[in-house]
Design an enzyme around this catalytic site. Structure first.
Site, PDB file in Angstrom:
ATOM      1  N   GLU A 285      67.147  74.661  76.436  1.00  0.00           N
ATOM      2  CA  GLU A 285      66.720  75.700  77.614  1.00  0.00           C
ATOM      3  C   GLU A 285      65.574  76.761  77.273  1.00  0.00           C
ATOM      4  O   GLU A 285      65.804  77.942  77.309  1.00  0.00           O
ATOM      5  CB  GLU A 285      68.184  76.477  78.070  1.00  0.00           C
TER       6      GLU A 285
ATOM      7  N   ASP B 240      78.265  71.101  80.426  1.00  0.00           N
ATOM      8  CA  ASP B 240      78.247  72.438  80.313  1.00  0.00           C
ATOM      9  C   ASP B 240      79.608  73.107  80.760  1.00  0.00           C
ATOM     10  O   ASP B 240      79.411  73.973  81.837  1.00  0.00           O
ATOM     11  CB  ASP B 240      77.006  73.213  80.809  1.00  0.00           C
TER      12      ASP B 240
ATOM     13  N   GLU C 207      82.486  81.172  83.099  1.00  0.00           N
ATOM     14  CA  GLU C 207      81.134  81.221  83.889  1.00  0.00           C
ATOM     15  C   GLU C 207      81.385  80.110  84.801  1.00  0.00           C
ATOM     16  O   GLU C 207      80.764  80.327  86.028  1.00  0.00           O
ATOM     17  CB  GLU C 207      80.298  80.547  82.760  1.00  0.00           C
TER      18      GLU C 207
HETATM   19  C1  GCV Z   1      73.715  81.555  76.663  1.00  0.00           C
HETATM   20  C2  GCV Z   1      74.770  77.712  79.840  1.00  0.00           C
HETATM   21  C3  GCV Z   1      74.745  79.122  80.392  1.00  0.00           C
HETATM   22  C4  GCV Z   1      73.930  79.782  79.656  1.00  0.00           C
HETATM   23  C5  GCV Z   1      73.988  79.730  78.152  1.00  0.00           C
HETATM   24  C6  GCV Z   1      73.734  78.206  77.850  1.00  0.00           C
HETATM   25  C7  GCV Z   1      74.185  77.840  76.372  1.00  0.00           C
HETATM   26  O1  GCV Z   1      73.387  76.930  80.526  1.00  0.00           O
HETATM   27  O2  GCV Z   1      74.322  78.916  81.912  1.00  0.00           O
HETATM   28  O3  GCV Z   1      73.748  81.058  80.055  1.00  0.00           O
HETATM   29  O4  GCV Z   1      73.004  80.418  77.370  1.00  0.00           O
HETATM   30  O5  GCV Z   1      74.942  77.400  78.522  1.00  0.00           O
HETATM   31  O6  GCV Z   1      75.477  77.378  76.072  1.00  0.00           O
HETATM   32  O7  GCV Z   1      73.197  77.907  75.508  1.00  0.00           O
END
Ligand code: GCV
Length: 709
Positions: free
Chosen positions: A298, A372, A400
């Site tokens: 990411e 995720d 989340e």
């Molecule tokens: C901390 C997902 C979440 C992100 C998170 C990422 C990760 O994509 O939406 O907020 O980033 O996972 O676990 O690194």
């Protein structure tokens, strides 16, 4: 008048701050059995950890039984409580042999004769073991468990039991729904908020022994002397409770705070920079735990930026930490912009070739599923596929994708489902739990991480029931084979009441709540259908934007024929990443569990389900079932009014109301949207969504909490 008003106040109002360590007076009928235990305490206070154990026992027994135990050096009356190690309490020397095999953190609780009298003993090989045992004993008393003939022998099955805080240095918590970060960086190192001690107590009570203070999407600033001093101050609070601090390390820190031109892990100057940084950290924090790293994921920097691989990156950091006993937790949550393949396959593709190449002090930290933290995912195919590398579980405690803090969703059954899943890596019975506890491949270095749901809200977790998720995470990190239901029962007894008329309905609400959220958000293996960015509410129509695998349409693939992601041999063939028996089961539409049907297959709308219904009818009925479950929880909870203190009862009741509204919204929006593909009527008895899809699409939530920054 004043007196009358004072008495009119709700006597037992509670705001949840005390978590499961409330220590409210037990009903007299229950308290009676602990009279002797609560009278006299033999427990040394030569070290901070001994002091912590004794303070907790005095506080706990004092609160539960109505008077603090008298402190003594020898047992003077029958029934006393004796806590310590053979080294700290000479009277426990006779238990030395029994303590063998319990390791550094284990303990036993039993009756024994001490100083010629009957005593209840909490004995361990170390102070922290005695602290853990003290919390266990308090749990028994809080739950009203009889202690006659007590015989507990416990030691953790996992070595590193760690919380991951996704907390930024400006106190913003990514995916946090409980207010800002509890780390008051600006006032540290001088101001040590008493909350830090309560945080440590809560963690120690469930065996958590490590905390990563900063977000995996981290600024390199966390490694500067300014912040290391603040981290050291937190470490000084946590140490007495057996908790080590760790930091997320930004891979490009040598450039950003080191002034180097590169962060290439094979560059000698970069390697030296990390060694110097590790030396500096350990000068400041001698028992520092190590680094957690999100790299090449990411948009985060990583070794691939220099043509190197994950093992090159992890091993460089491991080399810097090794002389100090530190470890690296290298995350496998990776998916690159360039990789056009099914996102679910990428971690396996990138990591499996490096199995056996990682240094001895590296763990690869793997999310429970390959996408995720979705409401339900099949276990990650990396479990079982890297036998020569210790794999650490990463669960998300913060919700989340499961309704944030307002939805009552107990995650115990989800954790249990993943941990009990059979990878077949070494034949039947090769469960994920056995990979995590190291027993399947004989790894001594083992770990579990939980992404924390903690913030400055008075109740810590954003809701009373979300405390249960912190709690069950800790208990399952201690023992990945533990039962989610038993843990829920322990939690409910400590948190609300020992009255079975409260405990049993609460446990039953909790146990079905995970299936319910799956049903009303992503039934039958659907996934990644939430609103864009903030992940609040339904968004099955999300498409376009920077990358296909950040959309919903990429995952559900609904069309006139059917719905679901074909990951079988005719599709992305992600199933082939599992051991053959699992691949075979998941790979066929006839044998895949219905819970994962649309995760692995694109299925015609008229496909016959086990219920005899068509897929379309089943899908609609699952959505409805989820909403109905929430209605049922509201009804159950309303029957507990007066049995749970008014303040907490009220908040839970209001939150359940929010949950019902949002569950209905998920159901209506999803059914309306998918109907545009299925073009079928709703099954008999199912209500039409009150709005058309365009209405649901038009809803915007620009300030929903927790979004990444
Ligand atoms: C901390 C997902 C979440 C992100 C998170 C990422 C990760 O994509 O939406 O907020 O980033 O996972 O676990 O690194």
């Amino acid at each position: 008048m004043l007196l009358a008003w004072t008495f009119a106040l709700p006597a037992l109002a509670e705001d949840g701050y005390d978590l499961w360590l409330r220590y409210k007076p037990l009903p007299e009928a229950q308290a009676r059995q602990y009279r002797e235990l609560g009278a006299e305490l033999v427990a040394p206070v030569q070290t901070p950890t001994q002091q912590a154990a004794r303070d907790e026992l005095v506080r706990g027994l004092g609160g539960l039984l109505g008077r603090e135990p008298a402190q003594a050096a020898a047992v003077r009356r029958n029934g006393a409580l004796v806590v310590g190690t053979p080294a700290s309490v000479p009277q426990l020397a006779s238990l030395q042999g029994d303590l063998e095999g319990l390791g550094e953190e284990g303990y036993l609780i039993r009756e024994a004769r001490i100083d010629g009298r009957k005593a209840t003993v909490v004995a361990a090989n170390s102070d922290v073991g005695a602290l853990y045992g003290s919390f266990h004993l308090l749990r028994l008393v809080q739950s009203g468990e009889p202690l006659a003939g007590v015989d507990v022998r416990e030691s953790p099955r996992v070595k590193l039991r760690v919380l991951n805080h996704w907390d930024n240095l400006d106190r913003y918590v990514e995916r946090g729904y409980a207010g800002e970060s509890i780390w008051d960086w600006h006032r540290l190192p001088d101001w040590l908020d008493p909350r830090y001690t309560d945080y440590a107590r809560a963690n120690a009570s469930i065996g958590i022994n490590g905390t990563v203070l900063n977000n995996v999407n981290t600024s390199a600033q966390a490694l500067t002397p300014l912040y290391l001093e603040k981290t050291a101050a937190l470490a000084s609070v946590f140490r007495a409770y057996g908790i080590k601090v760790y930091l997320s390390a930004r891979f490009s820190a040598p450039i950003e705070i080191g002034g180097l031109a590169t962060a290439d892990p094979l560059d000698p100057a970069v390697r030296q920079w990390w060694k110097d940084k590790a030396d500096e950290i350990y000068r400041t924090i001698p028992d520092f735990g190590g680094f957690l790293v999100k790299a090449n994921s990411e948009g985060q920097p990583g070794p691939q930026d220099y043509g190197r691989n994950h093992a090159d990156g992890a091993n460089m950091l491991a080399e810097a930490l090794a002389p100090h006993g530190g470890i690296v937790m290298w995350r496998a949550f990776v998916y690159s912009h360039e990789e056009p393949d099914d996102r679910a396959k990428q971690a396996y593709t990138e990591f499996v070739p490096h199995d056996g190449v990682f240094a001895d002090n590296v763990l690869v930290q793997v999310k429970n599923g390959a996408i995720d933290f979705q409401p339900r995912e099949p276990f990650h195919p990396l479990f079982g596929a890297m036998p020569r590398t210790p794999l650490m579980m990463e669960f998300q405690i913060t919700k989340e994708y499961l309704g944030f803090a307002t939805h009552l969703v107990y995650l115990g059954p989800m954790y249990e489902e993943v941990l009990r899943a059979d990878t077949h890596a070494r034949g039947p019975g090769s469960t994920v739990a056995k990979i995590i506890d190291g027993s399947l491949e004989s790894h001594a270095l083992t770990g579990m991480a939980g992404v924390a749901n903690i913030g400055v809200d008075r109740n810590w977790s954003g809701s009373h029931f979300d405390q249960a998720n912190w709690y069950v995470y800790g208990r399952m990190a201690w023992d990945p084979h533990a039962s989610a239901e038993e843990i829920a029962r322990d939690w409910a007894r400590m948190t609300f009441s020992t009255d079975p008329a409260v405990v049993e309905p609460v446990v039953s609400m909790m146990m079905g709540s995970h299936q319910a959220v799956v049903d009303y958000m992503t039934p039958l293996g659907l996934h990644h259908l939430m609103g864009r960015g903030h992940h609040y509410g339904p968004g099955p129509w999300v498409e376009g934007g920077p990358r296909a695998d950040w959309t919903s349409v990429y995952y559900h693939r609904a069309d006139a024929r059917g719905i679901g992601f074909d990951r079988s041999a005719t599709g992305s063939n992600a199933v082939a990443q599992y051991a053959p028996p699992v691949a075979e089961q998941f790979g066929s539409i006839d044998t895949v569990p219905e819970d994962f049907l649309l995760w692995f297959h694109h299925v015609p709308w008229d496909h016959r389900m086990a219920s005899g219904r068509s897929l379309w009818d089943e899908l609609v009925s699952r959505y409805g079932r989820g909403v109905d479950y929430v209605r049922g929880m509201r009804r159950t909870w309303s029957t507990l009014e007066g049995k749970v203190d008014q303040e907490r009862h009220h908040q839970v009741a209001v939150f359940l109301g929010i949950q019902e509204k949002e569950a209905q919204w998920w159901r209506d929006a999803s059914v309306a949207y998918f109907q545009t593909f299925s073009r079928r009527p709703l099954p008999a008895g199912e209500a039409e969504p009150p709005h058309d899809v365009e209405y649901y699409k038009s809803l915007q939530f620009p300030f929903a909490p927790g979004d990444g920054k």
